[in-house]
Design a protein around this motif. Structure first.
Motif, PDB file in Angstrom:
ATOM      1  N   VAL A  98       0.825  -1.200   0.000  1.00  0.00           N
ATOM      2  CA  VAL A  98       0.000   0.000   0.000  1.00  0.00           C
ATOM      3  C   VAL A  98       0.863   1.255   0.000  1.00  0.00           C
ATOM      4  CG1 VAL A  98      -1.664   1.332   1.357  1.00  0.00           C
ATOM      5  CG2 VAL A  98      -2.003  -1.122   1.042  1.00  0.00           C
ATOM      6  N   ALA A  99       2.004   1.222   0.688  1.00  0.00           N
ATOM      7  CA  ALA A  99       2.884   2.390   0.696  1.00  0.00           C
ATOM      8  C   ALA A  99       3.332   2.756  -0.713  1.00  0.00           C
ATOM      9  CB  ALA A  99       4.094   2.125   1.588  1.00  0.00           C
ATOM     10  N   ALA A 102       0.662   4.841  -2.185  1.00  0.00           N
ATOM     11  CA  ALA A 102       0.724   6.197  -1.638  1.00  0.00           C
ATOM     12  C   ALA A 102       1.833   6.999  -2.304  1.00  0.00           C
ATOM     13  CB  ALA A 102       0.946   6.135  -0.129  1.00  0.00           C
ATOM     14  N   ASP A 103       2.969   6.360  -2.551  1.00  0.00           N
ATOM     15  CA  ASP A 103       4.064   7.040  -3.249  1.00  0.00           C
ATOM     16  C   ASP A 103       3.668   7.382  -4.681  1.00  0.00           C
ATOM     17  OD1 ASP A 103       5.541   6.774  -0.935  1.00  0.00           O
ATOM     18  OD2 ASP A 103       6.807   5.148  -1.696  1.00  0.00           O
ATOM     19  N   ASP A 104       2.923   6.481  -5.342  1.00  0.00           N
ATOM     20  CA  ASP A 104       2.405   6.777  -6.675  1.00  0.00           C
ATOM     21  C   ASP A 104       1.560   8.048  -6.642  1.00  0.00           C
ATOM     22  OD1 ASP A 104       3.533   4.485  -7.775  1.00  0.00           O
ATOM     23  OD2 ASP A 104       1.628   3.403  -7.976  1.00  0.00           O
ATOM     24  N   VAL A 128      -4.526   3.792   1.376  1.00  0.00           N
ATOM     25  CA  VAL A 128      -3.524   4.562   0.638  1.00  0.00           C
ATOM     26  C   VAL A 128      -3.442   5.984   1.194  1.00  0.00           C
ATOM     27  CG1 VAL A 128      -2.843   5.408  -1.642  1.00  0.00           C
ATOM     28  CG2 VAL A 128      -3.915   3.157  -1.426  1.00  0.00           C
ATOM     29  N   ALA A 129      -4.598   6.576   1.485  1.00  0.00           N
ATOM     30  CA  ALA A 129      -4.616   7.929   2.027  1.00  0.00           C
ATOM     31  C   ALA A 129      -3.898   8.002   3.376  1.00  0.00           C
ATOM     32  CB  ALA A 129      -6.057   8.417   2.163  1.00  0.00           C
ATOM     33  N   HIS A 227      -1.751  -4.105   4.869  1.00  0.00           N
ATOM     34  CA  HIS A 227      -1.884  -2.742   5.395  1.00  0.00           C
ATOM     35  C   HIS A 227      -1.907  -2.727   6.920  1.00  0.00           C
ATOM     36  CE1 HIS A 227      -3.631   1.137   6.366  1.00  0.00           C
ATOM     37  NE2 HIS A 227      -4.767   0.566   6.752  1.00  0.00           N
ATOM     38  N   ASP A 228      -1.092  -1.878   7.507  1.00  0.00           N
ATOM     39  CA  ASP A 228      -1.085  -1.694   8.960  1.00  0.00           C
ATOM     40  C   ASP A 228      -0.502  -0.324   9.274  1.00  0.00           C
ATOM     41  OD1 ASP A 228      -0.943  -1.760  11.684  1.00  0.00           O
ATOM     42  OD2 ASP A 228       0.262  -3.593  11.839  1.00  0.00           O
TER      43      ASP A 228
END
Length: 296
Positions: A98-99, A102-104, A128-129, A227-228
């Protein structure tokens, strides 16, 4: 990650012909991130009050924001983004987390010349947010988390029947539109599908547009399962709004409770008799609440 805008175009719209709703999908725009194209659509008013980034859920597409893009776009430059490996975005055949999504998103905003944005995410888009807020706080104005979770050991799980909807095997041998009708009829609030059949048909039409490949779905599902953000919630300094339906069977409302309790100063709104998709189930109130929060 570096990004550059390739071209822009319009979103799609819904028009009425008699009693039938017709969905018109417009040509996507693209922003390049690390040599890959991410698809987006945007509405940009003459004098925007800022920028909103809309992040969608598991196996979903930017078109799901059909009640938000034009409305938010009356006041803000509003960008609805497809994650990598989904819809019009370039395929991505390696595993990711997921990180990375977020970078995308952060790189995509930079590529579009956006220094800071209000980030709004639903379900997986909320995952993602959260990571955007943690990893790129300098690019974040305000945060809106919808039908989502901090993940990890604190995640309140759905019932087994609902969880089975996410399994890749449950998607096999079912036409994408019919799959969408089945799933959204179950994860929306009680009676919603029966009272709003056109909305269910809209979900089906979106699902049929560039259907999600099974392998891409599995990669995204695995990313979401990892995700965590529980240990980083107190690091979030941006003003945050948590929105949840009290009848959400997929990401039960206890997940929204946890986020609101552990993100400093978070505001919490719960919609009665609303399921997992408040952006469609309760759009007028949702849009009003979000715009009021952004203006507050």
């Amino acid at each position: 990650m570096q990004g550059c805008a390739l071209h822009s175009n319009l979103f799609y719209f819904i028009s009425l012909k008699g009693s039938q709703t017709l969905m018109h999908f417009r040509t996507p725009s693209f922003v390049e991130v690390d040599g890959r194209k991410l698809a987006y659509n945007e509405v940009n008013p003459a004098n925007p009050r800022g920028t909103i980034l809309l992040l969608t859920g598991l196996g979903a597409k930017r078109y799901g924001w059909y009640y938000q893009l034009d409305e938010f776009g009356r006041y803000y430059r509003t960008i609805a983004l497809d994650h990598r490996d989904i819809s019009d975005s370039d395929p991505y055949e390696e595993a990711y987390i997921v990180a990375d999504l977020a970078d995308d998103a952060a790189a995509g905003l930079r590529g579009l010349g956006v220094q800071r944005a209000h980030v709004i995410g639903i379900s997986l888009g909320g995952f993602v947010a959260l990571h955007f807020a943690i990893r790129h706080p300098d690019q974040l104005e305000k945060l809106v988390l919808i039908s989502t979770s901090a993940g990890g050991a604190t995640h309140v799980q759905p019932g087994q029947e609902i969880a089975a909807l996410l399994a890749p095997g449950s998607r096999e041998h079912i036409e994408p539109g019919e799959l969408a009708k089945r799933n959204y009829s179950i994860i929306t609030g009680p009676g919603f599908a029966e009272k709003h059949p056109q909305e269910i048909d809209n979900f089906a039409e979106i699902a049929r547009y560039r259907p999600v490949h099974r392998d891409a779905y599995v990669r995204q599902l695995q990313a979401g399962m990892g995700h965590d953000a529980t240990q980083q919630l107190e690091q979030i300094k941006a003003p945050t709004l948590v929105i949840h339906g009290d009848a959400d069977p997929l990401v039960p409302p206890g997940n929204g409770d946890y986020l609101a309790q552990h993100i400093p100063g978070a505001k919490h709104i719960v919609y009665h008799n609303v399921g997992h998709i408040p952006i469609v189930e309760h759009p007028d109130q949702f849009n009003s609440d979000v715009l009021a929060f952004l203006e507050s």
